[in-house]
Design an enzyme around this catalytic site. Structure first.
Site, PDB file in Angstrom:
ATOM      1  N   CYS A  23       3.301   8.032  -6.315  1.00 24.30           N
ATOM      2  CA  CYS A  23       4.187   7.391  -5.327  1.00 24.30           C
ATOM      3  C   CYS A  23       5.589   7.235  -5.917  1.00 24.30           C
ATOM      4  O   CYS A  23       5.770   7.264  -7.133  1.00 24.30           O
ATOM      5  CB  CYS A  23       3.622   6.042  -4.899  1.00 24.30           C
ATOM      6  SG  CYS A  23       4.073   4.678  -5.984  1.00 24.30           S
ATOM      7  N   CYS A  28      -0.004   7.676 -10.949  1.00 28.73           N
ATOM      8  CA  CYS A  28       0.244   7.572  -9.507  1.00 28.73           C
ATOM      9  C   CYS A  28       1.469   8.407  -9.129  1.00 28.73           C
ATOM     10  O   CYS A  28       2.466   8.425  -9.843  1.00 28.73           O
ATOM     11  CB  CYS A  28       0.453   6.108  -9.131  1.00 28.73           C
ATOM     12  SG  CYS A  28       0.841   5.865  -7.379  1.00 28.73           S
ATOM     13  N   ASP A  55     -10.101  -1.248   7.352  1.00 29.24           N
ATOM     14  CA  ASP A  55      -8.680  -1.594   7.492  1.00 29.24           C
ATOM     15  C   ASP A  55      -8.466  -2.931   6.808  1.00 29.24           C
ATOM     16  O   ASP A  55      -9.394  -3.744   6.728  1.00 29.24           O
ATOM     17  CB  ASP A  55      -8.278  -1.748   8.961  1.00 29.24           C
ATOM     18  CG  ASP A  55      -8.733  -3.087   9.519  1.00 29.24           C
ATOM     19  OD1 ASP A  55      -9.930  -3.221   9.849  1.00 29.24           O
ATOM     20  OD2 ASP A  55      -7.909  -4.027   9.593  1.00 29.24           O
ATOM     21  N   ASP A  94     -14.413  -8.913  21.534  1.00 30.84           N
ATOM     22  CA  ASP A  94     -15.513  -9.702  20.977  1.00 30.84           C
ATOM     23  C   ASP A  94     -15.030 -11.052  20.483  1.00 30.84           C
ATOM     24  O   ASP A  94     -13.833 -11.330  20.446  1.00 30.84           O
ATOM     25  CB  ASP A  94     -16.204  -8.948  19.828  1.00 30.84           C
ATOM     26  CG  ASP A  94     -15.294  -8.809  18.602  1.00 30.84           C
ATOM     27  OD1 ASP A  94     -14.058  -8.887  18.753  1.00 30.84           O
ATOM     28  OD2 ASP A  94     -15.824  -8.609  17.495  1.00 30.84           O
ATOM     29  N   CYS A 123       6.148   4.656  -8.763  1.00 33.73           N
ATOM     30  CA  CYS A 123       5.653   5.035 -10.088  1.00 33.73           C
ATOM     31  C   CYS A 123       6.370   6.245 -10.667  1.00 33.73           C
ATOM     32  O   CYS A 123       6.515   6.374 -11.871  1.00 33.73           O
ATOM     33  CB  CYS A 123       4.152   5.300 -10.026  1.00 33.73           C
ATOM     34  SG  CYS A 123       3.196   3.805  -9.676  1.00 33.73           S
ATOM     35  N   ASP A 183      -7.306  -3.001  17.624  1.00 29.37           N
ATOM     36  CA  ASP A 183      -8.352  -4.006  17.739  1.00 29.37           C
ATOM     37  C   ASP A 183      -8.297  -4.580  19.149  1.00 29.37           C
ATOM     38  O   ASP A 183      -7.435  -4.219  19.951  1.00 29.37           O
ATOM     39  CB  ASP A 183      -8.229  -5.058  16.638  1.00 29.37           C
ATOM     40  CG  ASP A 183      -6.937  -5.860  16.736  1.00 29.37           C
ATOM     41  OD1 ASP A 183      -6.212  -5.713  17.727  1.00 29.37           O
ATOM     42  OD2 ASP A 183      -6.655  -6.629  15.799  1.00 29.37           O
ATOM     43  N   HIS A 227       3.494   1.908  -3.055  1.00 27.97           N
ATOM     44  CA  HIS A 227       2.535   2.091  -4.147  1.00 27.97           C
ATOM     45  C   HIS A 227       1.133   1.635  -3.738  1.00 27.97           C
ATOM     46  O   HIS A 227       0.142   2.340  -3.979  1.00 27.97           O
ATOM     47  CB  HIS A 227       2.953   1.344  -5.407  1.00 27.97           C
ATOM     48  CG  HIS A 227       1.835   1.311  -6.401  1.00 27.97           C
ATOM     49  ND1 HIS A 227       1.499   2.398  -7.179  1.00 27.97           N
ATOM     50  CD2 HIS A 227       0.901   0.358  -6.664  1.00 27.97           C
ATOM     51  CE1 HIS A 227       0.434   2.114  -7.893  1.00 27.97           C
ATOM     52  NE2 HIS A 227       0.048   0.884  -7.603  1.00 27.97           N
TER      53      HIS A 227
END
Lengths: 376, 376
Positions: free
Chosen positions: B307, B305, B267, B147, B310, B93, B336
């Site tokens: 991950c 899931c 994001d 900005d 999990c 950014d 997760h």
């Protein structure tokens, strides 16, 4: 996998020994360093990362786990191995040491200890029988006798009285443990820094008979010289054909000195705790990563270390994330420290097997004496 | 790898789009969710774990990095990618948003902003030119125009004045960015919730010409309905053949609604921040892991899931380590949550490619409406 606990000595070099402890959950190469997984986690590490450093076995703390989340709960959930996702062997301490150092309103009797939890103030008691029960509920592979451990220095009469209480508790622990094939029960030698008390304790333990023998009551304030003084005689008092475990030790030079004196197993929070406070252990001694000298240093912590912190990050990065309070600082430094400790153990095992322990020890001290790499 | 930045649209379904952004550092599948790596780390995650969740690109914060460890230092150390061990694309950014939300003693002029660091009180200034310089020093792949972004609700005149300042800064950003093949510069549309101001901003940005276009000034307090109101019209004001990036968004339902309206990139700190405060995002909505109902629950957070949290741990374990303040709680829940977000993006990409976005969206809302699994 064997269905029983056993210990095979493969080589000795002076008093230093290397071998393998076999358990139904896996082998433990000795001398072994056991990372501490107090509350069902080796702090800041995934268990598979702990295994990747070369650790064969973890230590779990009965005191912490009985208070939170509770031994009966862990049992209902399938035991500590499944709960914390570690399939290898686990040794649990008896809770005795930490009741004395952490709990509130302790009351010690012949029967055991009553205390209040440091977490929520709830009332609990620990006896040899309850400690055995908890360690069974946890599913521990190597169970420790319930003992009492006075801080040093202490009056010899106090140490003797405490040791004899621990020996009576050892007898009760053995009776309560019963016959559990595949699981081991270790006795704990006490007696402070007094050889006669150490010998009396060892005789009593051998009379009861255990699968392994711990040397307890050290690293509690007596200093390295006094500790090595005990280690010059204590291991020889214990059976040669059983593993010898030095509890709560220690710094890298403590560990090398202990292995030299015939110790097979050790545990300590130092590598993990140091990892969270920004101290890295390297072949050239400790490094304080918060020091400004590292802020622009593109070099790894230790060029020869294969851990992620050394392979993929600069000292400058480690300095930055430590200063910024980022969790990855604890993750990377803990990983590095555990890798350093395991590499040290692997180096000693190889040196003992090759009959070159003296050379290993000399090089270990020489590199540390050089100190950290020159600043850029 | 291509040597230039490009964007290829592969399929559309209604206004929803899927495609690929190509950069010399790798491809970014869109719609893309970018985990936030504020201070050169995605908090509590190893970068290889972030990649394992399916993230193609990270976001870095110019404001944080310029203050600590400093852009010139990161440049000397080989750039942000090497510093933080992330070889894929990085979007940075401009620093403008966080100067306004975090810095002290801000002073805004036509030239730029002067302020004091929230870390150590040191004085700094940011202008379009300095922001471009910092983002170049960091080695950013996708650079954002400098900005100004007012919090909403705000007076329309204030929003208009601020938007026009941002457009003048966009022009200066473009001039300062220069010609950097392989690196992209994105303009940022402002204008609050007023369609006429959004249109004016878009026209100005297109006139200047950018590699991609962000929709800025949303998720700053206006609420989802107002945000979707802007998103019903804003994406259409931007070039169809360039990626559209909605900054700082958001919750899973914000993201699905934004993709439906033609957004390609997003994001947000939410999945990582929630991971540290014990909130897990699942297909059935948010789960507060500290809740006592999880204490004895042997089931995973989300059965489907993949991950580590999990696959290898129970809700009971996650509850225990969160309550105990263990670092692994942040590590597992962050992993997760990032996995959930990336799976959500992958699901939307597949649905758009198959022309089934409406079905996907209906199922997404239906599962969430069911709420978390029944307590045991």
């Amino acid at each position: 996998m064997p269905d029983r606990f056993s210990f095979a000595l493969h080589a000795t070099d002076g008093k230093a020994r290397t071998g393998v402890i076999s358990t139904p959950r896996g082998q433990i190469r000795t001398p072994a360093f056991m990372p501490v997984g107090t509350a069902a986690t080796v702090k800041a590490m995934m268990p598979e990362s702990v295994a990747a450093t070369g650790a064969d076995i973890l230590l779990g703390n009965t005191y912490h786990l009985m208070l939170r989340p509770g031994a009966e709960r862990i049992d209902r959930l399938g035991g500590l191995h499944r709960f914390m996702n570690w399939s290898g062997p686990i040794l649990t301490d008896s809770g005795g040491f930490q009741v004395m150092s952490l709990a509130e309103l302790r009351k010690l009797t012949e029967e055991g200890v009553t205390f209040r939890s440091h977490v929520d103030g709830s009332r609990h008691s620990l006896t040899p029988e309850r400690s055995m029960e908890i360690q069974k509920l946890l599913g521990s592979d190597i169970v420790m006798c319930f003992d009492e451990c006075p801080a040093l220095p202490a009056d010899e009469a106090v140490v003797a009285r405490s040791m004899r209480l621990s020996m009576r508790w050892a007898e009760r622990s053995k009776a309560a443990f019963g016959d559990r094939p595949g699981h081991a029960l270790f006795g704990i030698q006490q007696g402070g820094v007094t050889p006669e008390l150490r010998a009396e304790s060892a005789e009593k333990l051998k009379e009861i008979g255990f699968d392994g023998y711990a040397i307890g009551g050290l690293a509690v304030g007596e200093g390295q010289e006094a500790m090595f003084g005990v280690l010059d005689v204590a291991p020889d008092m214990l059976p040669e054909d059983r593993p010898r475990y030095l509890m709560g030790v220690g710094k890298p030079d403590d560990i090398v000195g202990a292995v030299k004196r015939g110790v097979d197993m050790m545990d300590c929070v130092l590598p993990t705790r140091s990892g969270r406070t920004g101290q890295a252990w390297t072949r050239r001694g400790p490094v304080a990563i918060k020091n400004a000298r590292h802020a622009d240093d593109p070099r790894p912590l230790d060029e020869e270390c294969a851990c992620p912190a050394c392979r993929s990050y600069s000292r400058a990065y480690l300095h930055h994330v430590f200063r910024s309070g980022e969790i990855i600082s604890s993750m990377l430094l803990t990983w590095h420290n555990l890798q350093y400790y395991q590499d040290l153990m692997a180096g000693m095992r190889a040196a003992i097997a090759a009959g070159e322990f003296a050379t290993f020890e000399a090089e270990f001290h020489a590199l540390r004496a050089e100190g950290d790499i020159e600043r850029l």
